[in-house]
Design an enzyme around this catalytic site. Structure first.
Site, PDB file in Angstrom:
ATOM      1  CG  HIS A  27      -4.220   6.969   2.738  1.00 60.55           C
ATOM      2  ND1 HIS A  27      -4.389   6.911   4.102  1.00 60.55           N
ATOM      3  CD2 HIS A  27      -3.682   5.772   2.384  1.00 60.55           C
ATOM      4  CE1 HIS A  27      -3.961   5.734   4.553  1.00 60.55           C
ATOM      5  NE2 HIS A  27      -3.537   5.016   3.521  1.00 60.55           N
ATOM      6  CG  ASP A  85      -2.033  -0.950   1.198  1.00 61.69           C
ATOM      7  OD1 ASP A  85      -2.032  -1.817   0.308  1.00 61.69           O
ATOM      8  OD2 ASP A  85      -2.930  -0.858   2.061  1.00 61.69           O
ATOM      9  CG  ASP A  86       0.167   3.932   2.306  1.00 60.40           C
ATOM     10  OD1 ASP A  86      -1.019   3.789   1.958  1.00 60.40           O
ATOM     11  OD2 ASP A  86       0.518   4.041   3.487  1.00 60.40           O
ATOM     12  CE1 TYR A 121      -5.014   5.890   8.201  1.00 61.25           C
ATOM     13  CE2 TYR A 121      -6.770   6.640   6.739  1.00 61.25           C
ATOM     14  CZ  TYR A 121      -5.541   6.846   7.349  1.00 61.25           C
ATOM     15  OH  TYR A 121      -4.851   8.005   7.111  1.00 61.25           O
ATOM     16  CG  HIS A 163       1.905   0.132   4.494  1.00 63.31           C
ATOM     17  ND1 HIS A 163       1.578  -0.752   5.500  1.00 63.31           N
ATOM     18  CD2 HIS A 163       0.778   0.846   4.243  1.00 63.31           C
ATOM     19  CE1 HIS A 163       0.301  -0.572   5.844  1.00 63.31           C
ATOM     20  NE2 HIS A 163      -0.202   0.387   5.088  1.00 63.31           N
ATOM     21  CG  HIS A 198      -4.391   2.644  -0.747  1.00 61.03           C
ATOM     22  ND1 HIS A 198      -5.267   1.840  -0.056  1.00 61.03           N
ATOM     23  CD2 HIS A 198      -3.506   3.098   0.178  1.00 61.03           C
ATOM     24  CE1 HIS A 198      -4.921   1.809   1.225  1.00 61.03           C
ATOM     25  NE2 HIS A 198      -3.856   2.568   1.393  1.00 61.03           N
TER      26      HIS A 198
END
Length: 380
Positions: A204, A150-151, A242, A305, A200
């Site tokens: 965010h 992720d991210d 989250y 991540h 994603h």
């Protein structure tokens, strides 16, 4: 205490004008120029530009000023959303496909709450409370370790991409749309490696706290930048920041954009490395030892991540254990018969010449702003 996203944005701002030797190498790569896009696909009209039988558009070079100008620099403005997206939302609402549950409220470090509604009941079914909605993806097939991160894209990402490529692996990258805007060369490296692009969201946020129109902006712009920067690929999967999803958010993802919701069944908490009270590399290693030497049913979907050097390093450190315990390591988006995208038969090669895009990467533009960071919460 700054949130995890705030840390991402601070890192992004500090490095926005830095072009490393690695970035320069990536900018010279030419990516595949054509991709299959069947005309009868249900989300085709949302991202097709001319309304004709084929797209017929040559997109701006990735990273160019023209490319950058096509996307919001921060939180999407719901008054500037493409009409086709809003029309699709309103049609789904009118058809009763979007549950009429309230937008959640949340305090820093807390859980989403719903006015008069139980988050554990089927009408809400909040993933934060571990309520599983049929059709959402939490577990992998037995013996399978689904690789996803992720991210990204972020400055620590290229080391991860190099490691995956050198070991013949592919992963699904749940990308933040505004990070793609910030780091186009790093994004294009993942694409050139044959990895899978997934959503994603654009900035965010906690998705259940957003209105229907705000959700459309978060999904739509991330879909748009991936579509326009990859020769027309439309992602098939999204992961809620989250893990904050419910019946309403996943319905908009599915009914408007065709996206399947992905959660996870194990969480490294690696995002909290170096935060007060956060996890440590030793704790992550212990968790990995337990998961990777344990039962192979169900298969593992581990939340990890590409956020910092140490989160990438934690995965690399666990890799020998993954191999020695016989896990079948596959990109998460290819669990469903290898179909990582909604509009292509596979992830790595064009099926039919459909549209031509200039996918060369130009010098990244200067830093563009992102939305203000959401409040901190100890989940992935």
């Amino acid at each position: 205490m700054p949130s995890r996203l705030a840390s991402i944005l601070l890192l992004a701002g500090a490095l926005a004008h830095t072009t490393t030797a690695h970035d320069s190498h990536v900018e010279q790569k030419r990516l595949p120029g054509t991709w299959y896009q069947p005309d009868d696909h249900p989300v085709h009209a949302l991202f097709k530009r001319d309304g004709g039988a084929s797209d017929g558009i040559t997109y701006a070079p990735v990273g160019s000023p023209e490319w950058t100008a096509g996307y919001p620099p921060g939180a999407p403005d719901i008054t500037q959303l493409p009409p086709a997206w809003l029309n699709a939302l309103h049609a789904a609402e009118a058809a009763g496909k979007i549950p009429k549950i309230p937008v959640s409220t949340m305090v820093a470090g807390g859980e989403p709450t719903y006015d008069g509604f139980d988050p554990n009941k089927p009408e809400v079914c909040s993933a934060t409370y571990q309520c599983r909605i049929q059709g959402d993806l939490w577990d992998g097939p037995p013996g399978t370790l689904a690789l996803s991160f992720d991210d990204g894209p972020l400055p620590p990402s290229p080391a991860l991409y190099d490691f995956l490529q050198s070991n013949g692996l592919h992963a699904t990258h749940f990308f933040i749309g505004s990070n793609i805007l910030q780091y186009p060369a790093i994004f294009s490296q993942a694409l050139a490696n044959g990895d899978d692009m997934a959503v994603h969201t654009w900035t965010h946020p906690y998705m259940t706290t957003k209105t229907n129109e705000e959700l459309v902006g978060e999904f739509g712009w991330t879909m748009e930048i991936i579509h326009n920067s990859t020769g027309g690929r439309l992602p098939k999967y999204w992961r809620p920041p989250y893990g904050d999803s419910d019946m309403r958010t996943r319905a908009i993802a599915k009914e408007v954009f065709g996206l399947t919701t992905v959660i996870w069944n194990q969480d490294t908490d690696d995002w909290s490395l170096h935060e007060a009270g956060g996890t440590t590399l030793d704790k992550i290693a212990t968790l990995m030892q337990t998961w990777l030497t344990g039962p192979k049913t169900p298969g593992l979907i581990i939340l990890e991540h590409e956020l910092m050097v140490d989160t990438v390093g934690a995965f690399i450190a666990a890799f020998p254990l993954m191999k020695s315990n016989g896990w079948n390591m596959v990109s998460l988006a290819q669990l469903d018969g290898g179909a990582a995208y909604q509009n292509a038969d596979n992830s790595t090669s064009p099926v039919n010449p459909g549209q031509v895009a200039d996918l060369s990467v130009q010098e990244p533009p200067s830093a563009s702003g992102s939305s203000s960071a959401p409040s901190s919460k100890p989940t992935g």
